[in-house]
Design an enzyme around this catalytic site. Sequence first.
Site, PDB file in Angstrom:
ATOM      1  CG  ASN A   1      -1.792   1.220   1.323  1.00  0.00           C
ATOM      2  OD1 ASN A   1      -1.303   2.320   1.534  1.00  0.00           O
ATOM      3  ND2 ASN A   1      -3.090   1.037   1.180  1.00  0.00           N
ATOM      4  CE  LYS A   2       6.845   3.757   3.657  1.00  0.00           C
ATOM      5  NZ  LYS A   2       7.962   3.075   2.997  1.00  0.00           N
ATOM      6  CG  ASP A   3       5.990  -0.009  -3.723  1.00  0.00           C
ATOM      7  OD1 ASP A   3       6.747   0.957  -3.887  1.00  0.00           O
ATOM      8  OD2 ASP A   3       6.021  -1.033  -4.416  1.00  0.00           O
TER       9      ASP A   3
ATOM     10  CG  LEU B   1       8.244   8.103   2.010  1.00  0.00           C
ATOM     11  CD1 LEU B   1       7.508   8.530   3.257  1.00  0.00           C
ATOM     12  CD2 LEU B   1       7.693   8.808   0.782  1.00  0.00           C
TER      13      LEU B   1
ATOM     14  CE1 TYR C   1      -0.145   6.512  -1.864  1.00  0.00           C
ATOM     15  CE2 TYR C   1       1.641   5.331  -2.943  1.00  0.00           C
ATOM     16  CZ  TYR C   1       1.027   5.773  -1.791  1.00  0.00           C
ATOM     17  OH  TYR C   1       1.572   5.489  -0.568  1.00  0.00           O
TER      18      TYR C   1
END
Length: 922
Positions: free
Chosen positions: A580-582, A746, A706
């Site tokens: 998800n973060k990726d 990050l 995104y």
Amino acid sequence: MTSIVQLAPRATPDAGFAAPMITGTEPDTATEILFQSLLDVCRRHQPELEGVLKGETDIAGLSPELMGRALQVQGIWFRLLSIVEENTAMRRRRHAERTLGRAEVKGTFSSVLADAVAAGVKPSEIHTLLRELRIRPTLTAHPTEAKRVTVLEKLRRIYLDLRELELPRWTERERVALIADLRDQIELIWMTGELQLEKATVVREVSWGLHFFDESLFDTLPEVLDSLEASLAEYYPDETFEVPAFFQFGSWIGGDRDGNPFVTSAVTRTTLKRNGRASMRRFRTRIVDLGKLLSITERSLPTPISFRKELTARLAASGEGQAIEARNPGEHFRQFQTCILRKLDATIERNKEEPVILPGPFYVDADELINDLKALEQGLVEAGCRSLAVNQVRPVRRMVELFRFSTVHLDVRENSTRTTNTLREMWAAIEGQSADQAPDVESREWRAWLTSELSKPRSTPRRLDGLSDDSRETLATFALVAEMRTELDREAVGCFVLSMTRSVNDILGVYVLAKEARIYLDSPGVEICQLPIVPLFETIEDLRAAPAIMKELLSIPLVRRSVRWQGGYHEVMIGYSDSNKDGGYFASNWELYKAQAKLTEVGEQAGVPIAFFHGRGGSVSRGGAPTARAIAAQPPGAIRRQYRVTDQGEVVSFKYSNRGTAAYQMELTAAAVIQHVLSSQKERAAARPEYDDAMEALSGASRAVYSNLISHPGLVEYFQNASPLDELALLNIGSRPARRFGARTLSDLRAIPWVFAWAQNRHIITGWYGIGSALKNFIDVRGDEGEALLKRMFEQSKPFRLILDEVEKTLRMVDLSIAREYSGLVPNEAVRDDIFRMIEEEYALTCEMALRVSGGGEIAFRYPAFRERLAERLPVINQVSHEQVELLRRYRGETDEFKREEAKSALLLSINCIAVGFGATG
């Protein structure tokens, strides 16, 4: 007296509590009783906050000390509301079962089996399913739980008091006493404090995990198996089914060393010993109770000959046979129970931190105790006491089968960077060179060395000089696994999870380390590894590479032999958080779906079925979703009677704090798995390729949008300033650092604080960003036909529908007016305006497109209960969010140490309060 029913708090226009409407002189509903009790405690300790509790006073004008207390009382009220909601949900399920029947309660075994019978599922299919069914929720200590154990215990007491108050049998005097106890528990929570004053230790996290077994799971899990047996007897009355111990728990607490320097081999040893003693002590309590029951004398009931032989053998082995017979003459079943008890006591003593070796026999493993209980059970059956055997002894035996001498299967987790470094140092020690001269880990030379090491016999340990402390610690962990599997229980350690798996060489390297510790079935260590090695694929790149990696891995004879011996399934773990973060929410979900579908095909082609271990968190952004719907939305055939999933932090508290809820949650999970398995063949036949094509297009478009945001050169600056990211570490809710290797980028930031901080500042981009643009682009390109396709998918595609539903719930929690206040903390005006503009535009577009596809009139309109629950909390959450912005500004800018500490305390309470209000942290 009117029975307690849920009364939702009445919304008020004030920016504070939505105080419940109280009519008459005495509160009578659960909500009223809890609110009045909290109000009484407030008047006793902090009367200045009564206005805050009633929604009449704004906390903005309070002193730092009073603001901290106000934030605490708001957090307490959220917890009390959750208790009412949990209790109400439980009562509704019971009412539905009483009035409509068990099959009408969604998520139960009866509901699923009723559908199975209607669909013509044959008994033989059920027999096959039960033989291979394995379900294992796995508790993790990921830092997402903001409740201390002592607070959990008091909340449990409040829940029990509320349940007692529902009963009509109490006199008014007794009812008043129950309310007084409830009020005392609230007062104790008030005085206990919500925050951890010190950084959590791993040992404390172990205690936190075992709390749920002591309070509910030891007793309720056997009841879940009984529920399945009863449902099978009802819907397949002509069949006799053997229900195995298919539902057991795993744990990472004390075994997860990935980026946590505090989890050492010594800590893992302590954890395994404590886990073992927890189950043994519960068994002891139940066996003592059996001894009190089994006062059967030979004069009243002749003892079967076969059981007399069993008893004679146990008495002789105990070394105290004459004393045991003299204590209970003629009571043969009680004598047998005494032999079991003394042997178990010796086992408990041997497994203490500093063991005391008692004379006499002890249990080598749980199987021996299970066999003794089977003998006792069979003896009662043969004596004509089948009811006693089934109702009194079998539940104890089943408990031992479920929890063994380990309570949980403790997984060991480490990342590939650490294991590879250890292997490189081993290479250097063996070859007599320096580690930096080792071949590249992806080279043919490195594979050749790994293969050579795996083929060489290894019957004795070898000396490896020059290893670093980290490498020695890694090898010590594998040695501990070998030791504990032999000394404590063969299932004490579940598997080895390799995070950051990038290649087959990474996995084979772990096989080499296991061999070094002699965790192989054969003494030379060339045939079968006993420890399952589970690769974890986390990022989108890793998920895409997984099928090729597993195809190559499953062609290796050692791996195939080991998997066959371990049960016939090769487990693969997939990570929801990092993907998800990726790539954002939509892309993450679709890549996970595709990876499972492709890996399932790889396993079928190799003749080695692949089972999935789902690394889900509590929040939507980390894979959190309604249990049954999340399981149903997996690819057909991907759940091959084996299902594992992580339960983290607040999810554990929500599911397992109270027995009724725990039993329902476990049955819900198991029933959903059974339903998925039974329906997979039909769903495979009904596959719609055009839906997959649409999902692929939407995924790519959403990820592009995104990625455009997270690659913005100012995003890290914006995120750190416009959220309490750095301040989260001060909460002390987990032993693990927020970053894997201590860097400040990050990419190395863990997914939990990434999600946690975006939720605190009300942006929550991790649960929706990019999806609005993807939907719009799809319709723009494909026109009316494209829009019609999306609407059909919304009705017919389980994965698409689940994504859209959870997106809408997340959008309902976003508040851009508050988010704008957080963005005001970013000193760089250009960065602030540019990033917030991107978020604002995408939010508006996502709301618009979600409603366009779903046909709804407002966001999350399909979930009135969710909207009502959120509406009860938002007035307080919003007010706390406003204050958190000011507290961040004050804490970061204050130079006076005393005032800074005051601001810090209030700030941490605000973080805690918002997390409790939303019901999730990371």
